[in-house]
Design a protein around this motif. Sequence first.
Motif, PDB file in Angstrom:
ATOM      1  N   ARG A 101      -1.130  -6.684  22.432  1.00 17.36           N
ATOM      2  CA  ARG A 101      -1.625  -5.305  22.408  1.00 17.36           C
ATOM      3  C   ARG A 101      -0.481  -4.305  22.470  1.00 17.36           C
ATOM      4  NH1 ARG A 101      -6.678  -6.046  26.675  1.00 17.36           N
ATOM      5  NH2 ARG A 101      -8.143  -7.010  25.181  1.00 17.36           N
ATOM      6  N   ALA A 102       0.532  -4.621  23.267  1.00 24.95           N
ATOM      7  CA  ALA A 102       1.669  -3.713  23.391  1.00 24.95           C
ATOM      8  C   ALA A 102       2.428  -3.604  22.066  1.00 24.95           C
ATOM      9  CB  ALA A 102       2.607  -4.222  24.493  1.00 24.95           C
ATOM     10  N   ILE A 103       2.555  -4.722  21.348  1.00 25.45           N
ATOM     11  CA  ILE A 103       3.253  -4.688  20.062  1.00 25.45           C
ATOM     12  C   ILE A 103       2.522  -3.785  19.080  1.00 25.45           C
ATOM     13  CG2 ILE A 103       3.840  -6.089  18.039  1.00 25.45           C
ATOM     14  CD1 ILE A 103       4.446  -8.390  19.985  1.00 25.45           C
ATOM     15  N   LEU A 104       1.210  -3.921  18.996  1.00 24.37           N
ATOM     16  CA  LEU A 104       0.439  -3.092  18.069  1.00 24.37           C
ATOM     17  C   LEU A 104       0.456  -1.620  18.471  1.00 24.37           C
ATOM     18  CD1 LEU A 104      -2.747  -5.133  17.088  1.00 24.37           C
ATOM     19  CD2 LEU A 104      -0.935  -4.323  15.576  1.00 24.37           C
ATOM     20  N   SER A 105       0.308  -1.349  19.746  1.00 24.38           N
ATOM     21  CA  SER A 105       0.237   0.055  20.183  1.00 24.38           C
ATOM     22  C   SER A 105       1.584   0.757  20.059  1.00 24.38           C
ATOM     23  CB  SER A 105      -0.265   0.127  21.628  1.00 24.38           C
ATOM     24  OG  SER A 105       0.641  -0.529  22.509  1.00 24.38           O
ATOM     25  N   ALA A 106       2.678  -0.009  20.041  1.00 24.95           N
ATOM     26  CA  ALA A 106       4.010   0.602  19.947  1.00 24.95           C
ATOM     27  C   ALA A 106       4.324   1.107  18.541  1.00 24.95           C
ATOM     28  CB  ALA A 106       5.067  -0.411  20.384  1.00 24.95           C
ATOM     29  N   THR A 107       3.552   0.674  17.547  1.00 29.80           N
ATOM     30  CA  THR A 107       3.799   1.070  16.159  1.00 29.80           C
ATOM     31  C   THR A 107       2.555   1.736  15.585  1.00 29.80           C
ATOM     32  OG1 THR A 107       5.250  -0.850  15.896  1.00 29.80           O
ATOM     33  CG2 THR A 107       4.554   0.267  13.892  1.00 29.80           C
ATOM     34  N   PRO A 108       2.683   2.925  15.011  1.00 24.79           N
ATOM     35  CA  PRO A 108       1.518   3.560  14.386  1.00 24.79           C
ATOM     36  C   PRO A 108       0.963   2.697  13.255  1.00 24.79           C
ATOM     37  CG  PRO A 108       3.331   5.118  14.624  1.00 24.79           C
ATOM     38  CD  PRO A 108       3.873   3.761  14.931  1.00 24.79           C
ATOM     39  N   GLY A 109      -0.307   2.871  12.939  1.00 26.42           N
ATOM     40  CA  GLY A 109      -0.921   2.136  11.839  1.00 26.42           C
ATOM     41  C   GLY A 109      -0.252   2.424  10.503  1.00 26.42           C
ATOM     42  N   TYR A 110      -0.545   1.603   9.528  1.00 27.19           N
ATOM     43  CA  TYR A 110       0.107   1.675   8.226  1.00 27.19           C
ATOM     44  C   TYR A 110      -0.172   2.985   7.504  1.00 27.19           C
ATOM     45  CZ  TYR A 110       1.171   0.590   3.348  1.00 27.19           C
ATOM     46  OH  TYR A 110       1.664   0.636   2.062  1.00 27.19           O
ATOM     47  N   ARG A 111       0.875   3.514   6.931  1.00 25.41           N
ATOM     48  CA  ARG A 111       0.776   4.668   6.018  1.00 25.41           C
ATOM     49  C   ARG A 111       1.557   4.339   4.755  1.00 25.41           C
ATOM     50  NH1 ARG A 111       1.482  10.519   9.008  1.00 25.41           N
ATOM     51  NH2 ARG A 111      -0.476  10.494  10.217  1.00 25.41           N
ATOM     52  N   ALA A 112       0.930   4.527   3.622  1.00 28.66           N
ATOM     53  CA  ALA A 112       1.616   4.236   2.356  1.00 28.66           C
ATOM     54  C   ALA A 112       2.807   5.170   2.202  1.00 28.66           C
ATOM     55  CB  ALA A 112       0.654   4.426   1.186  1.00 28.66           C
ATOM     56  N   PRO A 113       3.930   4.650   1.659  1.00 24.04           N
ATOM     57  CA  PRO A 113       5.128   5.483   1.447  1.00 24.04           C
ATOM     58  C   PRO A 113       4.840   6.658   0.525  1.00 24.04           C
ATOM     59  CG  PRO A 113       5.634   3.156   1.163  1.00 24.04           C
ATOM     60  CD  PRO A 113       4.153   3.254   1.256  1.00 24.04           C
ATOM     61  N   GLY A 120       6.510  -9.683  -0.817  1.00 22.74           N
ATOM     62  CA  GLY A 120       5.470  -9.722  -1.824  1.00 22.74           C
ATOM     63  C   GLY A 120       5.261  -8.364  -2.456  1.00 22.74           C
ATOM     64  N   ALA A 121       5.004  -8.333  -3.756  1.00 25.19           N
ATOM     65  CA  ALA A 121       4.820  -7.069  -4.460  1.00 25.19           C
ATOM     66  C   ALA A 121       3.592  -6.314  -3.984  1.00 25.19           C
ATOM     67  CB  ALA A 121       4.729  -7.320  -5.967  1.00 25.19           C
ATOM     68  N   ASP A 122       2.696  -6.983  -3.252  1.00 24.66           N
ATOM     69  CA  ASP A 122       1.508  -6.331  -2.712  1.00 24.66           C
ATOM     70  C   ASP A 122       1.624  -6.042  -1.225  1.00 24.66           C
ATOM     71  OD1 ASP A 122       1.575  -9.038  -2.314  1.00 24.66           O
ATOM     72  OD2 ASP A 122      -0.533  -9.404  -2.736  1.00 24.66           O
ATOM     73  N   ASP A 123       2.785  -6.329  -0.624  1.00 25.29           N
ATOM     74  CA  ASP A 123       3.003  -6.089   0.797  1.00 25.29           C
ATOM     75  C   ASP A 123       3.940  -4.901   0.989  1.00 25.29           C
ATOM     76  OD1 ASP A 123       1.419  -8.319   1.308  1.00 25.29           O
ATOM     77  OD2 ASP A 123       3.142  -9.677   1.278  1.00 25.29           O
ATOM     78  N   ALA A 124       4.276  -4.591   2.233  1.00 29.89           N
ATOM     79  CA  ALA A 124       5.138  -3.441   2.511  1.00 29.89           C
ATOM     80  C   ALA A 124       5.893  -3.660   3.811  1.00 29.89           C
ATOM     81  CB  ALA A 124       4.311  -2.155   2.588  1.00 29.89           C
ATOM     82  N   LEU A 125       6.941  -2.862   4.014  1.00 30.39           N
ATOM     83  CA  LEU A 125       7.778  -2.947   5.203  1.00 30.39           C
ATOM     84  C   LEU A 125       7.716  -1.655   6.007  1.00 30.39           C
ATOM     85  CD1 LEU A 125      10.955  -4.545   3.587  1.00 30.39           C
ATOM     86  CD2 LEU A 125       9.225  -5.719   4.978  1.00 30.39           C
ATOM     87  N   HIS A 126       7.821  -1.780   7.324  1.00 32.89           N
ATOM     88  CA  HIS A 126       7.988  -0.603   8.174  1.00 32.89           C
ATOM     89  C   HIS A 126       9.372  -0.010   7.889  1.00 32.89           C
ATOM     90  CE1 HIS A 126       8.766   1.698  11.880  1.00 32.89           C
ATOM     91  NE2 HIS A 126       7.441   1.800  11.954  1.00 32.89           N
ATOM     92  N   PRO A 127       9.533   1.314   7.951  1.00 30.08           N
ATOM     93  CA  PRO A 127      10.827   1.921   7.595  1.00 30.08           C
ATOM     94  C   PRO A 127      12.021   1.399   8.388  1.00 30.08           C
ATOM     95  CG  PRO A 127       9.123   3.604   7.707  1.00 30.08           C
ATOM     96  CD  PRO A 127       8.497   2.339   8.196  1.00 30.08           C
ATOM     97  N   THR A 128      11.816   0.944   9.622  1.00 31.14           N
ATOM     98  CA  THR A 128      12.946   0.496  10.437  1.00 31.14           C
ATOM     99  C   THR A 128      13.172  -1.014  10.385  1.00 31.14           C
ATOM    100  OG1 THR A 128      11.585   0.254  12.438  1.00 31.14           O
ATOM    101  CG2 THR A 128      12.605   2.418  12.040  1.00 31.14           C
TER     102      THR A 128
END
Length: 355
Positions: free
Chosen positions: A343-355, A99-107
């Motif tokens: 909880r482990a899935i969320l804690s393993a990835t830092p919160g969203y940062r805009a590119p 979606g044009a309003d969504d985003a992807l994690h770099p990996t």
Amino acid sequence: MTPMTSPAAAPTVTLVVPNFNHAHYLPESLGSIANQTRAPDRVIVIDDCSTDDSIAVIERFLSDRPSWRLIRHGTNQGVVRGQNEALAIADTAWIGFLGADDALHPTYLEKAMAQAANHPDAGLIVACCEIIGPKGPSAKRMLRPVMLLAPASAMLTPADIRQALRFGDNYFSGTTSLYRRTALQALGGFDVKLGSFSDAFLARRLALTYGCYFIAEALGYWRIHGQNYSTATATDPASLNAKLAEIGALIAHSKLFPDGYDNVFARRNRFGAARMVLGGETAPSAKAARISALLDGNELDTQLLRLLLSFGSAGHLAALAWMALRTRPMSLTRLLAQTTARRAILSATPGYRAP
């Protein structure tokens, strides 16, 4: 002498970005594609007759990226027709839609395409995603899907998917789904008549036909801002009723789905739509009426919801519990058992940062 065998060529992937008047978010969505640690082989941006500054933003990204392509519609054709248009011209083994309003994690592509190489016969590769708000990270981190397909990353057979659908649903986020192109085409592509439900319904059919690989990581960001294509459709009672009736008939005439899934699918989607409305900013009286309509309720249901919502946050929780009891959307036992994994899935990835 032992004959030498050449290693299989690495699978290729196209990312498609349908856009309509999302110029404000395009730097983040397109930026997240540009920042992938494994670059896509093709990018197709489909602008559906935007009237804002979308074209100027898109062209800035295309200027030095020869593998990126812009398709401009002279008239508005809708998201689903654009998805099928991209599917018809894509020449890669895999295809995804952001979606044009969504985003992807770099990996995201790096990890998803590694599994595409390991499981070339899977119908799709799907990861978890995190909910973000109009301006970025939400106050409280929220993972989707609510219920996990599995407690850890795994290849799941069609039988596994049938079993998973007995306990929960909405496992396949469009933000973080890669589809095997030939499998997608074999099932006829996206059904235009189903509107915003077309990708989720097709993902279920793919998984139930070919199986899927589930990545137990948050590798995408689904932005909720009140103007989402899927949200607008799902929370309109008349539109929801029509789509549920149409999809219910398709499910009932298919041997892919578990017995009785047409009724289960309707209950779960009514709960999901009502939950969206419950979390909105409308007045309690209007919220109660809309939720009651989405749940196919009556005046007594509306009055009960008005009463509950008059008690603030406690009433909000009570209304949510009542909605869950009314629709029984998932196995509470399994949901609670997955608490640690989520909880482990969320804690393993830092919160969203805009590119």
